[in-house]
Design an enzyme around this catalytic site. Structure first.
Site, PDB file in Angstrom:
ATOM      1  CG  HIS A  14      -2.050   1.003   1.088  1.00 34.42           C
ATOM      2  ND1 HIS A  14      -3.327   0.630   0.735  1.00 34.42           N
ATOM      3  CD2 HIS A  14      -2.080   2.354   1.214  1.00 34.42           C
ATOM      4  CE1 HIS A  14      -4.106   1.702   0.685  1.00 34.42           C
ATOM      5  NE2 HIS A  14      -3.361   2.768   0.970  1.00 34.42           N
ATOM      6  CG  HIS A  16      -1.256   6.594  -1.889  1.00 37.85           C
ATOM      7  ND1 HIS A  16      -2.334   5.874  -2.364  1.00 37.85           N
ATOM      8  CD2 HIS A  16      -1.379   6.587  -0.537  1.00 37.85           C
ATOM      9  CE1 HIS A  16      -3.076   5.469  -1.346  1.00 37.85           C
ATOM     10  NE2 HIS A  16      -2.513   5.884  -0.230  1.00 37.85           N
ATOM     11  CE1 TYR A  28      -4.401  13.878   1.023  1.00 34.27           C
ATOM     12  CE2 TYR A  28      -6.671  13.110   0.940  1.00 34.27           C
ATOM     13  CZ  TYR A  28      -5.320  12.867   0.795  1.00 34.27           C
ATOM     14  OH  TYR A  28      -4.875  11.632   0.415  1.00 34.27           O
ATOM     15  NE  ARG A 103      -7.947   2.949  -1.616  1.00 35.67           N
ATOM     16  CZ  ARG A 103      -7.362   3.943  -0.986  1.00 35.67           C
ATOM     17  NH1 ARG A 103      -7.075   5.067  -1.637  1.00 35.67           N
ATOM     18  NH2 ARG A 103      -7.043   3.860   0.295  1.00 35.67           N
ATOM     19  CG  HIS A 158      -5.384   2.141   5.983  1.00 31.55           C
ATOM     20  ND1 HIS A 158      -4.200   1.715   5.428  1.00 31.55           N
ATOM     21  CD2 HIS A 158      -5.701   3.289   5.331  1.00 31.55           C
ATOM     22  CE1 HIS A 158      -3.825   2.570   4.476  1.00 31.55           C
ATOM     23  NE2 HIS A 158      -4.717   3.527   4.403  1.00 31.55           N
ATOM     24  CG  ASP A 225      -1.003   4.801   4.442  1.00 31.05           C
ATOM     25  OD1 ASP A 225      -1.476   4.884   3.293  1.00 31.05           O
ATOM     26  OD2 ASP A 225      -1.445   5.466   5.406  1.00 31.05           O
TER      27      ASP A 225
END
Length: 273
Positions: A14, A16, A28, A103, A158, A225
């Site tokens: 995971h 990005h 955001y 997703r 998560h 993450d």
């Protein structure tokens, strides 16, 4: 660096990448994060493989993610965000770039809603993909019967987004454990800092992770993450998160399976790269 080296073939399931052009409807605005920086992080921690998950700020424009994955197809896989009525040609293009799943993110938006759950699952089934879900944990008990009926594997991001302070007895935690024991559910051991009540090193997540391991250790994957967007606390260190995994999963064989074998199976490493 973590105290112990990662096993050969370890996967960060995971992360990005983020480009300059973001959706006007984003909730955001994170800083940019390049694939070069991500690969440097993997190299620094001796992590062989990575999975780039489409971030909400790019909506359904998957190009930053797919450009990164296709340029490093030996090492990376992708999870895309599309609307349920996306053309077949678009899904074929995503598949050719290294995408292996879709997703649905209800926490930050940027794509379809839970109304499209079954339609997205059907699209995944056509391509032998899986469905990844970032949910409000409070919705999980009511949603569980729908998830149980899905015809494809699905992954809860998560730690199910269940706050550790809620306790393992909380209905959401129990729903996650029940789903994991079922036919298709996987859980990501990621985002510990998002659900922890105690701050670093987030040892209060140990009981829920051990409960997940007891339920189905073969359906767990680990994720950093990276680059830790939309988080108000101290920026987590990936090495510290790997050290935490060692405490959460003290059995070395189980831990290596989570980092290597489970991820290879779910993300189809070894198939075309």
């Amino acid at each position: 660096m973590p105290a112990d080296p990662t096993p050969p073939g370890a996967c960060d399931a995971h992360a990005h990448v983020i480009g300059a052009s973001m959706s006007a409807a984003r909730s955001y605005t994170p800083p940019e994060a390049t694939v070069e920086s991500y690969l440097a992080m993997l190299d620094a921690h001796r992590i062989a493989r990575g999975v780039l998950v489409q971030i909400s700020v790019h909506g359904t424009d998957n190009r930053v993610m797919t450009d990164a994955v296709s340029a490093h197809s030996d090492r990376l896989r992708g999870i895309a965000v599309v609307h349920a009525d996306a053309p077949d040609a678009e899904l074929a293009r995503l598949a050719s770039s290294g995408v292996v799943g879709l997703r649905l993110n209800t926490a930050f938006g940027g794509g379809p809603s839970l109304d499209d759950l079954e339609r997205l699952a059907a699209r995944c089934r056509e391509l032998d993909w899986h469905l990844e879900l970032l949910l409000d944990h409070r919705a999980l008990p009511e949603l569980a019967p729908r998830l149980e009926r899905l015809p494809v594997p699905f992954v809860l991001d998560h730690l199910g987004h269940v706050p550790v302070s809620a306790g393992i007895a909380h209905p959401a935690a129990q729903a996650m454990l029940s789903l994991l024991r079922g036919a298709h559910c996987w859980v990501k051991l990621s985002g510990a800092y998002r659900v922890s009540a105690t701050g670093p090193p987030h040892r209060d997540t140990i009981p829920i992770v051990r409960a997940l391991v007891d339920a189905r250790a073969d359906r767990l994957v680990w994720g950093s993450d990276w680059p830790h967007t939309a988080h108000a606390g101290p920026t987590p260190r990936v090495g510290a998160l790997l050290d935490l995994l060692r405490e959460q999963v003290p059995d070395a064989a189980q831990r290596d399976a989570i980092l290597v074998d489970n991820a290879a199976r779910l993300y189809r490493f070894g198939e075309g790269g």
